[in-house]
Scaffold this motif. Structure first.
Motif: not given
Length: 255
Positions: A86-113
């Motif tokens: 169990t411990r090895l399995l959990i330590e191999s994992c990375v969380p996934v952003p929750r369903d519906g999460a929306l992020l913006g790639w911000v460069v110089g205060a502008k969202v490019h993607a």
């Protein structure tokens, strides 16, 4: 026995770190907002495998496969032995952003993607092959040099969470849910509301906060843009079937 109990403590501590360190991955339970669940991805054997980690109580986590029909549920408690591996399995994992999460790639205060996550937890009768996915949707007409430096699968290697931690990927949910009628999810042609591959997001007017601003326009899958395929206009897309106002509902892409 002491060593086994310590392995349970280590597994429990790892689960607790996920919930405390990755709030964008946590889906809160409706009845009790103190507890919730998140999706984890592991590539221990080179193949992406998904799991659901549930915080049942302060002293109990449940780890189960994405396909709940698999039936295997691991209970993880402090001061109690954890099931083998169990411990090895959990330590191999990375969380996934929750369903519906929306992020913006911000460069110089502008969202490019935009970076959009989907992965509604399947019901027992659903097709479990529909696994979570994170889409990178640059602004059509922008330059690839302005796109976020993410691998083909943004969930690989933890790079997504590094950019979130640096503030280069900002959570846009508070902005887009402020008022309806401005940000829309448009599914791929003929795909229905849950078809995400090739989908697009239309922003009908410029939006901003004190930290960043989001241009009006069409944000399309980076694979479409790299191949030079034509992108319909915002007006054409909004006339398509299955368009979803992203200000409505908690799970923006998983309705």
């Amino acid at each position: 026995m002491l060593g086994e109990a310590r392995s349970g403590d280590a597994a429990f501590a790892a689960c607790l770190r996920f919930f405390r360190g990755y709030p964008l991955a946590v889906r809160r339970h409706y009845a009790e907002h103190r507890y919730g669940s998140m999706v984890l991805m592991s590539r221990r054997d080179g193949t992406a495998r998904f799991y659901v980690l549930i915080m049942e109580w302060d002293d109990l986590f449940i780890l189960r496969p994405w396909d709940r029909r698999d039936g295997r549920r691991l209970e993880i408690r402090p001061h109690e032995p954890a099931p083998d591996g169990t411990r090895l399995l959990i330590e191999s994992c990375v969380p996934v952003p929750r369903d519906g999460a929306l992020l913006g790639w911000v460069v110089g205060a502008k969202v490019h993607a935009l970076v959009a996550a989907h992965g509604r937890l399947p019901e027992p009768w659903d097709d479990p092959s529909a696994v979570p996915e994170v889409l990178v949707l640059p602004l059509a007409g922008g330059q690839p040099a302005q796109w976020p430096p993410l691998p083909a699968d943004p969930l690989d290697g933890g790079r997504l969470w590094e950019l979130i931690g640096r503030g280069q990927l900002a959570d846009l949910s508070p902005l887009i849910t402020r008022r309806s009628g401005r940000v829309f999810w448009v599914p791929a042609d003929g795909g229905g509301a849950r078809n995400h591959a090739g989908g697009r997001i239309v922003v009908t007017e410029r939006m901003s906060t004190d930290e960043y601003w989001l241009l009006a326009g069409v944000y399309a899958d980076h694979r479409t843009l790299r191949e030079g395929l034509p992108v319909p206009s915002a007006r054409q897309l909004l006339a398509s079937p299955g368009v979803i106002d992203m200000a409505r509902g908690q799970h923006l892409l998983g309705v």
